[in-house]
Design an enzyme around this catalytic site. Structure first.
Site, PDB file in Angstrom:
ATOM      1  N   ARG A  93       0.838  -1.200   0.000  1.00  0.00           N
ATOM      2  CA  ARG A  93       0.000   0.000   0.000  1.00  0.00           C
ATOM      3  C   ARG A  93       0.870   1.246   0.000  1.00  0.00           C
ATOM      4  NH1 ARG A  93       0.916   2.337   4.713  1.00  0.00           N
ATOM      5  NH2 ARG A  93       1.207   1.057   6.582  1.00  0.00           N
ATOM      6  N   GLY A  94       0.272   2.374  -0.326  1.00  0.00           N
ATOM      7  CA  GLY A  94       0.972   3.636  -0.172  1.00  0.00           C
ATOM      8  C   GLY A  94       1.053   4.035   1.290  1.00  0.00           C
ATOM      9  N   GLY A  95       1.954   4.956   1.600  1.00  0.00           N
ATOM     10  CA  GLY A  95       2.068   5.464   2.963  1.00  0.00           C
ATOM     11  C   GLY A  95       3.223   4.853   3.723  1.00  0.00           C
ATOM     12  N   GLY A 101      -6.927   0.630   2.219  1.00  0.00           N
ATOM     13  CA  GLY A 101      -7.974   1.613   2.461  1.00  0.00           C
ATOM     14  C   GLY A 101      -7.745   2.492   3.663  1.00  0.00           C
ATOM     15  N   ALA A 125      -6.280   6.974   9.328  1.00  0.00           N
ATOM     16  CA  ALA A 125      -5.172   6.797   8.391  1.00  0.00           C
ATOM     17  C   ALA A 125      -5.707   6.261   7.067  1.00  0.00           C
ATOM     18  CB  ALA A 125      -4.138   5.838   8.962  1.00  0.00           C
ATOM     19  N   ALA A 143      -8.222   3.303   8.140  1.00  0.00           N
ATOM     20  CA  ALA A 143      -8.289   2.783   9.508  1.00  0.00           C
ATOM     21  C   ALA A 143      -8.731   3.927  10.419  1.00  0.00           C
ATOM     22  CB  ALA A 143      -6.937   2.240   9.946  1.00  0.00           C
ATOM     23  N   CYS A 201       2.888   7.066   9.731  1.00  0.00           N
ATOM     24  CA  CYS A 201       2.900   7.594   8.367  1.00  0.00           C
ATOM     25  C   CYS A 201       4.051   8.564   8.127  1.00  0.00           C
ATOM     26  CB  CYS A 201       1.560   8.244   8.026  1.00  0.00           C
ATOM     27  SG  CYS A 201       0.182   7.088   8.130  1.00  0.00           S
ATOM     28  N   TYR A 220      -0.177   1.449  12.709  1.00  0.00           N
ATOM     29  CA  TYR A 220      -0.580   0.402  13.647  1.00  0.00           C
ATOM     30  C   TYR A 220      -2.037   0.050  13.423  1.00  0.00           C
ATOM     31  CZ  TYR A 220      -2.694  -1.333  17.980  1.00  0.00           C
ATOM     32  OH  TYR A 220      -3.432  -2.052  18.884  1.00  0.00           O
ATOM     33  N   HIS A 221      -2.364  -1.238  13.508  1.00  0.00           N
ATOM     34  CA  HIS A 221      -3.741  -1.707  13.541  1.00  0.00           C
ATOM     35  C   HIS A 221      -3.919  -2.557  14.784  1.00  0.00           C
ATOM     36  CE1 HIS A 221      -4.346  -0.211   9.539  1.00  0.00           C
ATOM     37  NE2 HIS A 221      -3.517  -1.082   8.996  1.00  0.00           N
TER      38      HIS A 221
END
Length: 253
Positions: free
Chosen positions: A93-95, A179, A166, A181, A197, A99-100
């Site tokens: 992904r971009g960025g 996508g 995010a 968060a 980020c 944290y999730h």
């Protein structure tokens, strides 16, 4: 965008490991790309419409590194995270680093933008609008900071701006994955080992932190579904409503 709502399939996955969700996204993306490539060889009257998906979930504790993530954005050794039982995944992904974890709502739209508009900038702005509308339902005014990703509260105040959502995406042949968060009720201490980020000097927040009360995740999900359907002009269907010929890949990994 079409004037009549286009149907996409909603899947509420609950708690799912990050890698399993990533594998599912890749499988659904490949399903759509395969249909698109096959359609190139078919007469227009025989072309198959491509499906779209909206995946909603949360993950056990995990750190992920996007394509612009740098080693210095991780403030502790990867071994330390491993010893704590927290995986670290490098993703496409971009960025940067994020944290999730429990208490966070993660949204993965798997959409064929040929059915909407082939403009990634516009797609990102529309995702942001969805989140801004959700926050408004909770009495919070979200906004953007030029040059930075995500949704922020008090974005025009350098001293008080704090990130609540995010965003990081990827697209292949105009099919999206990854996508957003949204911090609903997460333990914000888990953001301390990273520079989220790649943006230093900014704080993070959550709905729980701002509203000083634990939030009902299902209520947040319902508002997200409403605004996503409204702004993207889609109807959200359950997997059982799939048209014949569509496959629905199960999580793996």
């Amino acid at each position: 965008m079409n004037s009549s709502p286009r149907s996409i399939y909603l899947r509420q996955l609950g708690t799912i490991p990050y890698k399993a969700a990533w594998n599912l996204q890749e499988a659904l993306l490949q399903e759509i790309v395969t249909i698109k490539l096959a359609n190139r060889k078919r007469p227009s009257t025989q072309q198959q419409p491509t499906p779209g998906y909206l995946l909603l979930c949360n993950h056990p504790h995990v750190y992920t590194v996007g394509t612009s993530g740098l080693p210095e954005h991780l403030l502790v050794p990867a071994l330390t995270l491993q010893q704590q039982g927290i995986p670290l995944h490098r993703t496409n992904r971009g960025g940067g680093v994020t944290y999730h974890g429990p208490g966070q709502l993660v949204i993965y739209p798997i959409l064929d933008l040929d059915n909407f508009f082939t403009d990634l900038h516009r797609y990102l702005r529309l995702l942001e609008e969805v989140m801004i509308a959700v926050l408004q339902d909770f009495g919070l005014q979200g906004g953007r900071i030029p040059g930075l990703t995500g949704i922020w509260l008090e974005p025009t105040s350098p001293m008080h701006a704090r990130k609540i959502c995010a965003i990081g995406i990827r697209a292949t042949r105009w099919v999206t994955m990854h996508g957003l968060a949204l911090n609903v009720n997460p333990d914000l201490n888990y953001f301390r080992p990273i520079i989220p980020c790649g943006v230093s000097g900014k704080s993070l927040t959550s709905l729980e932190n701002e509203l000083e009360a634990l939030q009902d995740m299902q209520v947040v999900i319902e508002r997200l579904m409403h605004h996503f359907a409204r702004l993207f002009g889609v109807a959200l269907l359950s997997p059982s409503e799939a048209m014949p010929g569509y496959t629905h890949c199960a999580p793996s990994g």
